[in-house]
Motif scaffolding. Structure first.
Motif, mmCIF file in Angstrom:
data_model
loop_
_atom_site.group_PDB
_atom_site.id
_atom_site.type_symbol
_atom_site.label_atom_id
_atom_site.label_comp_id
_atom_site.label_asym_id
_atom_site.label_seq_id
_atom_site.Cartn_x
_atom_site.Cartn_y
_atom_site.Cartn_z
ATOM 1 N N LEU A 262 0.841 -1.196 0.000
ATOM 2 C CA LEU A 262 0.000 0.000 0.000
ATOM 3 C C LEU A 262 0.875 1.244 0.000
ATOM 4 N N ALA B 270 -5.892 -4.745 -13.282
ATOM 5 C CA ALA B 270 -6.710 -4.030 -12.319
ATOM 6 C C ALA B 270 -8.052 -4.743 -12.161
ATOM 7 N N THR C 254 -3.242 1.035 -9.372
ATOM 8 C CA THR C 254 -3.624 -0.070 -8.504
ATOM 9 C C THR C 254 -3.935 -1.307 -9.331
ATOM 10 N N LEU D 44 0.424 -7.547 -5.292
ATOM 11 C CA LEU D 44 -0.596 -6.499 -5.300
ATOM 12 C C LEU D 44 -0.010 -5.144 -4.942
ATOM 13 N N THR E 21 -1.395 -1.313 -4.245
ATOM 14 C CA THR E 21 -2.566 -0.498 -3.989
ATOM 15 C C THR E 21 -2.138 0.938 -3.741
ATOM 16 N N SER F 14 -3.531 4.437 -2.720
ATOM 17 C CA SER F 14 -4.705 5.046 -2.114
ATOM 18 C C SER F 14 -4.296 5.961 -0.977
#
Length: 115
Positions: free
Chosen positions: A11, A40, A90, A110, A112, A114
């Protein structure tokens, strides 16, 4: 007989950076092209960029100026440096390698983006 394992996902806030790594293992003499793809949610997998055995790089327009690809031929690793990340980046990122005419894929990591 080739396994690819990605690492480095996680993240990150918009504008941040991440460096993804992909390690190739198995009984292999050499690897031709290597690349990074991403998928995505709700979308098809797309190519982010590739790097040839001699270092030639092709990047998609959406990541030019922000992402770079490099590789270590001796160690058989490939890297994706991602800067100025955007929420639209992402996705699950997959490593790809062409070896003896066969394409191999990692299981993905992954990323991400945000706030």
């Amino acid at each position: 007989q080739v396994q690819l394992v990605e690492s480095g996902g996680g993240l990150v806030q918009p504008g941040g950076s991440l460096r993804l790594s992909c390690a190739a293992s198995g009984i292999i003499r050499s690897i031709s092209d290597m690349g990074w793809y991403r998928q995505a949610p709700g979308k098809e997998r797309e190519r982010v960029g590739i790097i040839t055995s001699s270092g030639g790089i092709i990047l998609q327009d959406s990541v030019k100026g922000r992402f770079t690809i490099s590789r270590d031929n001796a160690r058989k690793w490939v890297y994706l440096q991602m800067n100025s990340l955007k929420p639209e980046d992402t996705a699950v990122y997959y490593c790809n390698a062409l070896c003896y005419g066969v394409n191999y894929w990692g299981k993905g990591t992954l990323v991400t983006v945000s706030s």
